[in-house]
Write an enzyme that holds these catalytic residues in place. Structure first.
Site, PDB file in Angstrom:
ATOM      1  N   GLY A  15       0.714  -1.154  -0.038  1.00 27.99           N
ATOM      2  CA  GLY A  15       0.045  -0.005   0.131  1.00 27.99           C
ATOM      3  C   GLY A  15       0.932   1.321   0.221  1.00 27.99           C
ATOM      4  O   GLY A  15       0.327   2.348   0.310  1.00 27.99           O
ATOM      5  N   ASN A  17       1.485   2.814  -2.517  1.00 27.11           N
ATOM      6  CA  ASN A  17       0.536   3.693  -3.507  1.00 27.11           C
ATOM      7  C   ASN A  17      -0.617   4.617  -2.976  1.00 27.11           C
ATOM      8  O   ASN A  17      -0.668   5.705  -2.939  1.00 27.11           O
ATOM      9  CB  ASN A  17       0.391   3.233  -4.871  1.00 27.11           C
ATOM     10  CG  ASN A  17       1.317   3.252  -5.879  1.00 27.11           C
ATOM     11  OD1 ASN A  17       1.972   4.241  -6.359  1.00 27.11           O
ATOM     12  ND2 ASN A  17       2.252   1.933  -5.910  1.00 27.11           N
ATOM     13  N   MET A  92      -4.279  -7.086  -6.839  1.00 28.96           N
ATOM     14  CA  MET A  92      -3.752  -8.188  -7.659  1.00 28.96           C
ATOM     15  C   MET A  92      -4.784  -9.217  -7.995  1.00 28.96           C
ATOM     16  O   MET A  92      -4.558 -10.261  -8.344  1.00 28.96           O
ATOM     17  CB  MET A  92      -2.436  -9.031  -6.813  1.00 28.96           C
ATOM     18  CG  MET A  92      -1.416  -8.036  -6.765  1.00 28.96           C
ATOM     19  SD  MET A  92      -1.184  -6.851  -8.207  1.00 28.96           S
ATOM     20  CE  MET A  92       0.834  -6.764  -8.171  1.00 28.96           C
ATOM     21  N   LEU A  94      -8.256  -9.922 -10.850  1.00 26.42           N
ATOM     22  CA  LEU A  94      -8.675  -9.642 -11.978  1.00 26.42           C
ATOM     23  C   LEU A  94      -9.987  -9.206 -11.674  1.00 26.42           C
ATOM     24  O   LEU A  94     -10.793  -9.818 -10.622  1.00 26.42           O
ATOM     25  CB  LEU A  94      -8.880 -10.676 -13.138  1.00 26.42           C
ATOM     26  CG  LEU A  94      -7.769 -10.601 -13.819  1.00 26.42           C
ATOM     27  CD1 LEU A  94      -8.023 -11.975 -15.048  1.00 26.42           C
ATOM     28  CD2 LEU A  94      -7.742  -9.384 -14.892  1.00 26.42           C
ATOM     29  N   ASN A 109      -5.957   2.326 -12.971  1.00 27.41           N
ATOM     30  CA  ASN A 109      -4.827   1.220 -12.268  1.00 27.41           C
ATOM     31  C   ASN A 109      -3.597   1.950 -12.566  1.00 27.41           C
ATOM     32  O   ASN A 109      -3.303   2.561 -13.634  1.00 27.41           O
ATOM     33  CB  ASN A 109      -4.828  -0.015 -13.009  1.00 27.41           C
ATOM     34  CG  ASN A 109      -3.819  -1.103 -12.517  1.00 27.41           C
ATOM     35  OD1 ASN A 109      -3.770  -1.044 -11.290  1.00 27.41           O
ATOM     36  ND2 ASN A 109      -3.329  -1.858 -13.160  1.00 27.41           N
ATOM     37  N   HIS A 111       0.616   0.925 -13.290  1.00 25.68           N
ATOM     38  CA  HIS A 111       1.419  -0.195 -13.619  1.00 25.68           C
ATOM     39  C   HIS A 111       2.788  -0.025 -13.509  1.00 25.68           C
ATOM     40  O   HIS A 111       3.238   1.092 -14.310  1.00 25.68           O
ATOM     41  CB  HIS A 111       0.926  -0.906 -14.789  1.00 25.68           C
ATOM     42  CG  HIS A 111       1.595  -2.175 -14.903  1.00 25.68           C
ATOM     43  ND1 HIS A 111       1.282  -3.352 -14.575  1.00 25.68           N
ATOM     44  CD2 HIS A 111       2.602  -2.488 -15.906  1.00 25.68           C
ATOM     45  CE1 HIS A 111       2.107  -4.437 -14.826  1.00 25.68           C
ATOM     46  NE2 HIS A 111       2.965  -3.670 -15.796  1.00 25.68           N
TER      47      HIS A 111
END
Ligand code: GAR
Length: 193
Positions: A15, A17, A92, A94, A109, A111
């Site tokens: 966490g 971010n 993580m 889908l 998102n 990445h």
């Protein structure tokens, strides 16, 4: 006129971010983190949320019959928080088609690569292994694929000459921690002004 812009963050892990969003954005310029959701009860991200006084919710895969049921429960919770935007921050799992359709262009998102290069797990390791000289960070809208939705913004990060993984990781994460809150701020301004 100053209805706040409400953000829900989904995170599975450490966490950092989320922390950048909490530190740089939460409670400023009308942006409010109204919930942090996770698939993992032990995620450090949940502790960070609690420390900031943000509501948390956990949706562990083992507690639901299938992904669609779990996604639906999560979608209900997100809507009950009044979210304008959902930001995945190291989430993580889908997200299924129904969830994506329900929140189309409202889920983003971050990445750690310049998509479409190096999607999926360990993007930093993939870039090193491929012999790339430049990698970076992408913020994109989420669709049904793995790191495949429309790109909103990208920022390059040079791979250090000695190709040291720890140095590169630090550089990529530093860019993520700036770029993600900046991008959310930009979206919030566009949607609220
Ligand atoms: C971040 O580097 C994020 O970009 C990555 O997971 C990490 C989570 O770190 N996400 C992906 O690879 C998505 N495909 P954090 O939990 O410290 O924010």
């Amino acid at each position: 006129m100053s209805e706040s812009f409400k953000l829900v963050v989904l995170a599975s892990g450490t966490g950092t971010n989320l922390q950048a969003i909490l530190d740089r954005l939460h409670g400023r310029e009308g942006v409010e983190v109204v919930g942090v959701g996770s698939d993992r009860p032990g995620a450090k991200a949940l502790e960070r949320a609690r420390a900031a006084g943000v509501e948390t919710a956990v949706f562990p895969p083992a507690e639901y019959a299938d992904r669609a049921t779990r996604d639906a429960a999560m979608a209900e919770w997100i809507e009950s928080r009044g979210a304008d935007l959902v930001a995945l921050a190291g989430y993580m799992q889908l997200l299924g088609g129904e969830f994506v359709a329900r929140f189309r262009h409202r889920v983003i998102n971050v990445h750690p690569a310049l998509l479409p290069s190096f999607p999926g797990l360990d993007a930093i390791g993939q870039a090193l292994e491929a012999g790339a000289e430049v990698t970076g960070v992408t913020v994109h809208f989420v669709d049904e694929g793995v790191d495949t939705g429309p790109v909103i913004v990208q920022r390059e990060v040079a791979i250090p000459a000695d190709r040291d993984r720890a140095t590169l990781e630090e550089a990529v994460h530093a860019v993520e921690h700036e770029l993600y809150p900046e991008t959310i701020r930009m979206i919030a301004r566009g949607m609220t002004s």
